[in-house]
Write a protein that holds these residues in place. Structure first.
Motif, PDB file in Angstrom:
ATOM      1  N   ILE A 231      19.364  59.464  43.912  1.00 53.39           N
ATOM      2  CA  ILE A 231      20.051  60.740  43.668  1.00 53.39           C
ATOM      3  C   ILE A 231      20.804  61.112  44.833  1.00 53.39           C
ATOM      4  O   ILE A 231      20.492  60.959  46.097  1.00 53.39           O
ATOM      5  N   LEU A 232      22.047  61.189  44.525  1.00 50.68           N
ATOM      6  CA  LEU A 232      23.260  61.601  45.567  1.00 50.68           C
ATOM      7  C   LEU A 232      23.500  63.135  45.767  1.00 50.68           C
ATOM      8  O   LEU A 232      23.664  63.337  46.969  1.00 50.68           O
ATOM      9  N   GLU A 233      23.190  63.931  44.660  1.00 53.31           N
ATOM     10  CA  GLU A 233      23.529  65.456  44.875  1.00 53.31           C
ATOM     11  C   GLU A 233      22.785  65.998  43.848  1.00 53.31           C
ATOM     12  O   GLU A 233      22.807  65.550  42.693  1.00 53.31           O
ATOM     13  N   ILE A 234      22.209  67.290  44.112  1.00 60.66           N
ATOM     14  CA  ILE A 234      21.867  68.136  43.025  1.00 60.66           C
ATOM     15  C   ILE A 234      22.389  69.399  43.518  1.00 60.66           C
ATOM     16  O   ILE A 234      22.295  69.850  44.589  1.00 60.66           O
ATOM     17  N   GLU A 235      22.879  70.123  42.509  1.00 59.13           N
ATOM     18  CA  GLU A 235      23.634  71.460  42.715  1.00 59.13           C
ATOM     19  C   GLU A 235      22.936  72.403  41.560  1.00 59.13           C
ATOM     20  O   GLU A 235      22.971  71.975  40.496  1.00 59.13           O
ATOM     21  N   VAL A 236      22.411  73.636  41.747  1.00 59.46           N
ATOM     22  CA  VAL A 236      21.865  74.426  40.990  1.00 59.46           C
ATOM     23  C   VAL A 236      22.739  75.927  40.998  1.00 59.46           C
ATOM     24  O   VAL A 236      22.852  76.225  42.113  1.00 59.46           O
ATOM     25  N   SER A 237      22.925  76.404  39.849  1.00 56.89           N
ATOM     26  CA  SER A 237      23.459  77.647  39.717  1.00 56.89           C
ATOM     27  C   SER A 237      22.955  78.457  38.560  1.00 56.89           C
ATOM     28  O   SER A 237      23.236  78.073  37.670  1.00 56.89           O
TER      29      SER A 237
ATOM     30  N   ALA B  86      22.402  73.186  36.334  1.00 57.21           N
ATOM     31  CA  ALA B  86      22.303  72.590  37.342  1.00 57.21           C
ATOM     32  C   ALA B  86      22.967  70.957  37.207  1.00 57.21           C
ATOM     33  O   ALA B  86      22.919  70.817  35.933  1.00 57.21           O
ATOM     34  N   TYR B  87      23.442  70.502  38.145  1.00 53.22           N
ATOM     35  CA  TYR B  87      23.704  68.924  37.750  1.00 53.22           C
ATOM     36  C   TYR B  87      23.322  68.056  39.016  1.00 53.22           C
ATOM     37  O   TYR B  87      23.057  68.437  39.985  1.00 53.22           O
ATOM     38  N   ALA B  88      23.263  66.834  38.679  1.00 53.81           N
ATOM     39  CA  ALA B  88      22.757  65.808  39.576  1.00 53.81           C
ATOM     40  C   ALA B  88      23.654  64.710  39.518  1.00 53.81           C
ATOM     41  O   ALA B  88      24.025  64.151  38.113  1.00 53.81           O
TER      42      ALA B  88
ATOM     43  N   ASN C  94      25.433  51.330  38.078  1.00 48.82           N
ATOM     44  CA  ASN C  94      25.785  52.362  37.346  1.00 48.82           C
ATOM     45  C   ASN C  94      26.042  53.580  38.215  1.00 48.82           C
ATOM     46  O   ASN C  94      25.362  53.723  39.352  1.00 48.82           O
ATOM     47  N   ARG C  95      26.803  54.371  37.729  1.00 55.45           N
ATOM     48  CA  ARG C  95      26.921  55.967  38.399  1.00 55.45           C
ATOM     49  C   ARG C  95      26.541  56.739  37.069  1.00 55.45           C
ATOM     50  O   ARG C  95      27.249  56.714  36.216  1.00 55.45           O
ATOM     51  N   GLU C  96      26.045  57.941  37.578  1.00 53.41           N
ATOM     52  CA  GLU C  96      25.368  58.975  36.324  1.00 53.41           C
ATOM     53  C   GLU C  96      25.656  60.329  36.787  1.00 53.41           C
ATOM     54  O   GLU C  96      25.694  60.593  37.850  1.00 53.41           O
ATOM     55  N   LEU C  97      25.864  61.091  35.916  1.00 53.08           N
ATOM     56  CA  LEU C  97      25.988  62.402  35.852  1.00 53.08           C
ATOM     57  C   LEU C  97      25.101  63.123  34.908  1.00 53.08           C
ATOM     58  O   LEU C  97      25.178  62.992  33.723  1.00 53.08           O
ATOM     59  N   PHE C  98      24.276  64.049  35.420  1.00 53.07           N
ATOM     60  CA  PHE C  98      23.363  64.748  34.707  1.00 53.07           C
ATOM     61  C   PHE C  98      23.537  66.268  34.775  1.00 53.07           C
ATOM     62  O   PHE C  98      23.657  66.700  35.748  1.00 53.07           O
TER      63      PHE C  98
END
Length: 100
Positions: free
Chosen positions: A53-59, A63-65, A86-90
């Protein structure tokens, strides 16, 4: 859950109208298509991936990770092992108190 190859356990992480945009596959929209895509993948490939996990942002309720996964998969029919990086965006939405 992904390495366990369980389509039901992975697909419940999506909302009923969730979208999966996997590499080299058609976009899966909605619970049935998402589950079907994972079922196809798990029926045909065995995965061994390590996730970072590189980053998690919540608003609010969104949220995205960003993450990476690295390892390999085996094509069941041929036994061939393929390395993956791989690189992922959730993107998550809070549904009944749970992120999906």
């Amino acid at each position: 859950m992904f390495n366990a190859s369980d389509a039901n356990k992975v697909s419940v992480l999506y909302t009923k109208n969730g979208v999966l945009m996997a590499n080299a596959a058609p976009t899966a929209e909605g619970a049935d298509q998402v589950r079907g895509t994972y079922q196809y993948v798990f029926d045909n490939f065995n995965y061994d991936l390590q996730f970072n996990i590189l980053e998690i942002e919540v608003s609010g309720n969104t949220a995205y990770a960003r993450s990476t996964s690295k390892g390999s998969f085996v094509i069941k029919v041929s036994g061939q092992t393929v390395a993956v990086d791989n690189r992922e965006l959730f993107i998550f939405k809070k549904v009944n108190g749970s992120g999906k």
